[in-house]
Design a protein around this motif. Structure first.
Motif, PDB file in Angstrom:
ATOM      1  N   GLU A  18      37.804  11.466 -56.176  1.00 55.90           N
ATOM      2  CA  GLU A  18      36.524  11.208 -55.510  1.00 55.90           C
ATOM      3  C   GLU A  18      36.712  10.359 -54.262  1.00 55.90           C
ATOM      4  OE1 GLU A  18      33.431  11.409 -59.280  1.00 55.90           O
ATOM      5  OE2 GLU A  18      34.173   9.467 -58.615  1.00 55.90           O
ATOM      6  N   VAL A  19      37.638   9.394 -54.314  1.00 55.87           N
ATOM      7  CA  VAL A  19      37.933   8.579 -53.131  1.00 55.87           C
ATOM      8  C   VAL A  19      38.494   9.469 -52.017  1.00 55.87           C
ATOM      9  CG1 VAL A  19      39.287   6.646 -52.249  1.00 55.87           C
ATOM     10  CG2 VAL A  19      38.340   6.538 -54.557  1.00 55.87           C
ATOM     11  N   LEU A  20      39.440  10.369 -52.369  1.00 55.19           N
ATOM     12  CA  LEU A  20      40.013  11.282 -51.376  1.00 55.19           C
ATOM     13  C   LEU A  20      38.962  12.273 -50.874  1.00 55.19           C
ATOM     14  CD1 LEU A  20      43.403  11.932 -53.190  1.00 55.19           C
ATOM     15  CD2 LEU A  20      43.128  10.745 -51.021  1.00 55.19           C
ATOM     16  N   HIS A  21      38.043  12.677 -51.733  1.00 48.45           N
ATOM     17  CA  HIS A  21      36.941  13.570 -51.343  1.00 48.45           C
ATOM     18  C   HIS A  21      36.110  12.927 -50.232  1.00 48.45           C
ATOM     19  CE1 HIS A  21      32.721  14.897 -51.735  1.00 48.45           C
ATOM     20  NE2 HIS A  21      33.199  16.069 -52.114  1.00 48.45           N
ATOM     21  N   ASN A  22      35.716  11.644 -50.406  1.00 49.21           N
ATOM     22  CA  ASN A  22      34.928  10.959 -49.395  1.00 49.21           C
ATOM     23  C   ASN A  22      35.734  10.670 -48.137  1.00 49.21           C
ATOM     24  OD1 ASN A  22      32.864  11.047 -51.183  1.00 49.21           O
ATOM     25  ND2 ASN A  22      32.609   8.847 -51.430  1.00 49.21           N
ATOM     26  N   MET A  23      37.052  10.396 -48.307  1.00 51.89           N
ATOM     27  CA  MET A  23      37.918  10.166 -47.149  1.00 51.89           C
ATOM     28  C   MET A  23      37.997  11.425 -46.287  1.00 51.89           C
ATOM     29  SD  MET A  23      41.917   8.903 -47.080  1.00 51.89           S
ATOM     30  CE  MET A  23      41.688   7.992 -48.604  1.00 51.89           C
ATOM     31  N   ALA A  24      38.085  12.593 -46.956  1.00 59.28           N
ATOM     32  CA  ALA A  24      38.127  13.863 -46.227  1.00 59.28           C
ATOM     33  C   ALA A  24      36.822  14.099 -45.472  1.00 59.28           C
ATOM     34  CB  ALA A  24      38.381  15.010 -47.204  1.00 59.28           C
ATOM     35  N   LEU A  25      35.686  13.745 -46.062  1.00 62.17           N
ATOM     36  CA  LEU A  25      34.394  13.915 -45.396  1.00 62.17           C
ATOM     37  C   LEU A  25      34.303  13.041 -44.155  1.00 62.17           C
ATOM     38  CD1 LEU A  25      31.536  15.021 -45.270  1.00 62.17           C
ATOM     39  CD2 LEU A  25      30.831  13.241 -46.879  1.00 62.17           C
ATOM     40  N   ALA A  26      34.777  11.780 -44.243  1.00 57.46           N
ATOM     41  CA  ALA A  26      34.744  10.889 -43.081  1.00 57.46           C
ATOM     42  C   ALA A  26      35.651  11.416 -41.961  1.00 57.46           C
ATOM     43  CB  ALA A  26      35.160   9.478 -43.492  1.00 57.46           C
ATOM     44  N   GLU A  27      36.839  11.959 -42.329  1.00 59.77           N
ATOM     45  CA  GLU A  27      37.728  12.543 -41.328  1.00 59.77           C
ATOM     46  C   GLU A  27      37.051  13.755 -40.665  1.00 59.77           C
ATOM     47  OE1 GLU A  27      40.334  11.331 -40.201  1.00 59.77           O
ATOM     48  OE2 GLU A  27      41.553  10.304 -41.718  1.00 59.77           O
ATOM     49  N   ALA A  28      36.325  14.546 -41.447  1.00 58.44           N
ATOM     50  CA  ALA A  28      35.626  15.704 -40.891  1.00 58.44           C
ATOM     51  C   ALA A  28      34.538  15.265 -39.915  1.00 58.44           C
ATOM     52  CB  ALA A  28      35.018  16.536 -42.026  1.00 58.44           C
ATOM     53  N   GLN A  29      33.859  14.149 -40.213  1.00 50.68           N
ATOM     54  CA  GLN A  29      32.839  13.635 -39.300  1.00 50.68           C
ATOM     55  C   GLN A  29      33.450  13.219 -37.970  1.00 50.68           C
ATOM     56  OE1 GLN A  29      29.692  13.662 -39.510  1.00 50.68           O
ATOM     57  NE2 GLN A  29      28.962  13.458 -41.623  1.00 50.68           N
ATOM     58  N   LEU A  30      34.735  12.803 -37.989  1.00 48.39           N
ATOM     59  CA  LEU A  30      35.439  12.436 -36.756  1.00 48.39           C
ATOM     60  C   LEU A  30      36.052  13.648 -36.069  1.00 48.39           C
ATOM     61  CD1 LEU A  30      37.246   9.223 -38.077  1.00 48.39           C
ATOM     62  CD2 LEU A  30      35.366   9.302 -36.438  1.00 48.39           C
ATOM     63  N   GLY A  31      35.932  14.836 -36.679  1.00 42.63           N
ATOM     64  CA  GLY A  31      36.501  16.053 -36.094  1.00 42.63           C
ATOM     65  C   GLY A  31      37.951  16.281 -36.468  1.00 42.63           C
ATOM     66  N   HIS A  32      38.486  15.483 -37.405  1.00 46.13           N
ATOM     67  CA  HIS A  32      39.884  15.624 -37.833  1.00 46.13           C
ATOM     68  C   HIS A  32      39.925  16.578 -39.032  1.00 46.13           C
ATOM     69  CE1 HIS A  32      40.292  11.238 -36.185  1.00 46.13           C
ATOM     70  NE2 HIS A  32      40.198  12.135 -35.214  1.00 46.13           N
ATOM     71  N   TRP A  33      39.761  17.855 -38.779  1.00 47.98           N
ATOM     72  CA  TRP A  33      39.652  18.836 -39.862  1.00 47.98           C
ATOM     73  C   TRP A  33      40.967  19.006 -40.620  1.00 47.98           C
ATOM     74  CZ3 TRP A  33      34.888  20.108 -41.150  1.00 47.98           C
ATOM     75  CH2 TRP A  33      33.876  19.996 -40.195  1.00 47.98           C
ATOM     76  N   GLU A  34      42.109  18.904 -39.900  1.00 48.26           N
ATOM     77  CA  GLU A  34      43.405  19.056 -40.574  1.00 48.26           C
ATOM     78  C   GLU A  34      43.664  17.904 -41.544  1.00 48.26           C
ATOM     79  OE1 GLU A  34      46.488  19.583 -37.751  1.00 48.26           O
ATOM     80  OE2 GLU A  34      45.747  21.520 -37.006  1.00 48.26           O
ATOM     81  N   LYS A  35      43.335  16.666 -41.097  1.00 49.79           N
ATOM     82  CA  LYS A  35      43.514  15.518 -41.992  1.00 49.79           C
ATOM     83  C   LYS A  35      42.582  15.625 -43.196  1.00 49.79           C
ATOM     84  CE  LYS A  35      45.127  12.078 -38.646  1.00 49.79           C
ATOM     85  NZ  LYS A  35      44.849  10.756 -38.036  1.00 49.79           N
ATOM     86  N   ALA A  36      41.374  16.116 -42.950  1.00 49.54           N
ATOM     87  CA  ALA A  36      40.436  16.289 -44.062  1.00 49.54           C
ATOM     88  C   ALA A  36      40.991  17.265 -45.094  1.00 49.54           C
ATOM     89  CB  ALA A  36      39.086  16.786 -43.529  1.00 49.54           C
ATOM     90  N   GLN A  37      41.601  18.355 -44.607  1.00 47.44           N
ATOM     91  CA  GLN A  37      42.183  19.342 -45.520  1.00 47.44           C
ATOM     92  C   GLN A  37      43.351  18.742 -46.288  1.00 47.44           C
ATOM     93  OE1 GLN A  37      43.190  23.050 -43.628  1.00 47.44           O
ATOM     94  NE2 GLN A  37      44.203  23.873 -45.440  1.00 47.44           N
ATOM     95  N   GLU A  38      44.191  17.932 -45.618  1.00 45.92           N
ATOM     96  CA  GLU A  38      45.335  17.294 -46.291  1.00 45.92           C
ATOM     97  C   GLU A  38      44.852  16.373 -47.417  1.00 45.92           C
ATOM     98  OE1 GLU A  38      47.596  15.253 -43.374  1.00 45.92           O
ATOM     99  OE2 GLU A  38      48.247  17.084 -42.331  1.00 45.92           O
ATOM    100  N   ASN A  39      43.774  15.617 -47.156  1.00 46.72           N
ATOM    101  CA  ASN A  39      43.250  14.708 -48.187  1.00 46.72           C
ATOM    102  C   ASN A  39      42.754  15.471 -49.409  1.00 46.72           C
ATOM    103  OD1 ASN A  39      43.687  12.244 -46.870  1.00 46.72           O
ATOM    104  ND2 ASN A  39      41.835  12.463 -45.659  1.00 46.72           N
ATOM    105  N   LEU A  40      42.095  16.605 -49.189  1.00 44.66           N
ATOM    106  CA  LEU A  40      41.586  17.393 -50.313  1.00 44.66           C
ATOM    107  C   LEU A  40      42.707  18.077 -51.088  1.00 44.66           C
ATOM    108  CD1 LEU A  40      38.357  18.936 -48.744  1.00 44.66           C
ATOM    109  CD2 LEU A  40      38.513  17.165 -50.487  1.00 44.66           C
ATOM    110  N   VAL A  41      43.768  18.492 -50.379  1.00 40.16           N
ATOM    111  CA  VAL A  41      44.919  19.079 -51.072  1.00 40.16           C
ATOM    112  C   VAL A  41      45.577  18.015 -51.964  1.00 40.16           C
ATOM    113  CG1 VAL A  41      47.232  20.042 -50.759  1.00 40.16           C
ATOM    114  CG2 VAL A  41      45.340  20.860 -49.336  1.00 40.16           C
ATOM    115  N   THR A  42      45.674  16.777 -51.440  1.00 44.86           N
ATOM    116  CA  THR A  42      46.203  15.677 -52.258  1.00 44.86           C
ATOM    117  C   THR A  42      45.289  15.406 -53.452  1.00 44.86           C
ATOM    118  OG1 THR A  42      47.120  14.673 -50.255  1.00 44.86           O
ATOM    119  CG2 THR A  42      46.982  13.281 -52.211  1.00 44.86           C
TER     120      THR A  42
END
Length: 503
Positions: free
Chosen positions: A122-146
């Protein structure tokens, strides 16, 4: 404000929340002087319910300032930053929360008075959402894969839906902490606040006086001169663990491993640290107390006789002058349950140093260490680790980091010279994952709980009668380590028995 007053107001505020009276609960919490990290957390949650984001941020700042290992406080401050659209600070707080999870799937805060489990996915889920809000879609995907490697069955749909949204570059809703769930004071502390009448009202059951219902104290009777002497006190007292000390000043704990004491309590010091903190036992509970709040207590026959002699003089002994409590000493480090598990490998580490071998620390569901000669082949290293895990070598995957992907993975084709060159001061850190196969399932030792066990310390494992526990390691003859219901911890070996598992 004394510890008892703080405890009374804390319990009263929690009762207001149960009655849905949030404004009174917040007013009572704010009236507490010098709140601890848990109370500051509760204040922040109530501000967050009222959408008072600036006040919530300030309260969570204070909570983290009191206890910088409280992962749930970082998580809640990250939610606050997300609502204020400060996404970079939001990402940083979720990263702090994930770091405090220390590679575990979740943290169960039940033992600290909060009925909530913080899941790593759940922490990584929210971290990915915050990265997506910044436009960092690749980092968001990496967080969800982790997050997929930390998910539980109940969280599988949540992560999968978020991953599908990220692949389409669409946003999704964050996971939020449930409203009106707060830290509560310990029940046995609250029970002590109520006055108890241990004697009750006296009743006359027999008297030589007719219709006598007098139940007070009788007048003093004439004393017999030259009566029998007091029995001689034993010269050798029962040996207790630790050295007895009396408490001079009230101490209010600020972290979960500290112990609340008041003046007059007698504690037994197990160990005194160089940072002026002492590990003590009081009422069958262990914790840390500043050593300068204590005074060594000499319990001898001579001291008791001296006390009787002073009583015979009939002179009133003046009370010592009141002193202000000393300042709280700085903590050098706080030992966590993970650190305590690491200490079990200390004898093996000392043997490695004597033999000039390399100490390989392996991060698994628990931490372990093996001694390997520098320059050994991949097969030798793998054999050592798999033997320690009691698993077949074919099911073990080693890597330089926890992701175990791409060039980070260590296998038979890896140049071992580069692996050993990364060792520093005779120490090498690796990560380990297990490929789920029929062979590995057969190698696991399954235990069944004969009795229910409630955790008394943060590193303990809670389970109920009939639960199945996966055996991980033996701490000593009486204590084992295992996994149950997604939690890892230690438990008494006498509470379980081994069962056979087919397939």
């Amino acid at each position: 404000m004394s510890f008892l007053d703080t405890l009374r107001l804390w319990d009263e505020a929690v009762a207001c929340v149960d009655r849905q009276d949030l404004s009174d609960a917040l007013r009572i919490f704010l009236s507490i002087k010098e709140p601890n990290s848990k109370i500051y957390f509760n204040i922040g949650c109530l501000h967050l319910i009222n959408q008072e984001l600036d006040a919530a941020e300030k309260a969570f700042d204070c909570s983290i300032g009191k206890d910088d290992h409280l992962a749930i406080a970082f998580f809640q401050r990250g939610i606050t930053f997300y609502k204020k659209e400060r996404f970079e600070e939001c990402v940083a707080d979720f990263q702090h929360a994930f770091k405090e999870l220390r590679g575990n799937q979740l943290i169960d805060y039940k033992t600290l008075g909060l009925r909530y489990k913080l899941h790593a996915c759940e922490v990584l889920h929210n971290m990915a959402l915050a990265e997506a809000q910044l436009g960092h879609w690749e980092k968001a995907q990496e967080n969800l894969v982790t997050a997929l490697s930390y998910k539980t069955e109940s969280k599988l749909i949540l992560i999968d839906r978020a991953l599908q949204s990220i692949l389409k570059q669409k946003l999704f809703k964050p996971v939020e902490f449930p409203s009106k769930v707060l830290f509560t004071p310990k029940k046995h502390y609250v029970a002590e606040l109520e006055k108890k009448d241990y004697l009750g009202k006296a009743k006359v059951v027999a008297s030589i006086i007719p219709q006598d219902d007098f139940s007070g104290f009788a007048p003093l009777q004439p004393q017999v001169e030259d009566g029998p002497a007091d029995p001689k006190a034993p010269e050798v007292l029962k040996a207790l663990e630790g050295e007895p000390h009396t408490v001079l000043f009230e101490f209010v704990p600020e972290t979960s491993d500290e112990l609340a004491v008041v003046p007059g309590n007698v504690v037994f010091v197990l160990q005194k640290g160089a940072d002026n903190w002492a590990s003590v036992i009081f009422n069958e509970r262990r914790g840390l107390v500043p050593y300068n709040y204590l005074e060594r207590l000499e319990i001898t026959l001579a001291s008791k006789q001296d006390g009787n002699d002073h009583g015979n003089h009939g002179q009133e002994i003046s009370k010592p002058p009141r002193r202000e409590p000393p300042s709280r000493p700085e903590r050098k480090s706080v030992m966590t349950p993970c650190d305590k598990r690491d200490k079990r490998t200390q004898p093996e580490v000392e043997t490695c140093i004597e033999n000039s071998s390399c100490i390989v620390k392996v991060h698994f569901t628990y931490n372990l260490a093996v001694c390997v000669s520098p320059g050994s082949t991949y097969e030798t290293l793998l054999e050592k680790i798999s033997k320690k895990l009691n698993l077949p070598a074919a099911s073990v995957t080693l890597s330089f980091n926890s992701e175990a992907a791409g060039q980070k993975e260590i296998n038979a084709d890896t140049e071992m010279g580069k692996v050993w060159s990364s060792a520093s001061a005779g120490r090498l850190t690796l990560w380990c994952k297990i490929k789920e196969t029929d062979g590995t399932r057969q190698q696991q030792i399954h235990l069944v709980a004969l009795h229910s066990y409630e955790s008394k310390n943060p590193e303990d494992l809670t389970f109920h009668e009939g639960d199945t526990i996966i055996f991980l390691s033996k701490v000593n003859q009486d204590w084992w380590e295992g996994q149950c219901n997604g939690n890892t911890g230690i438990f008494p070996a006498s509470f379980v028995e081994e069962v056979s598992v087919n397939g």
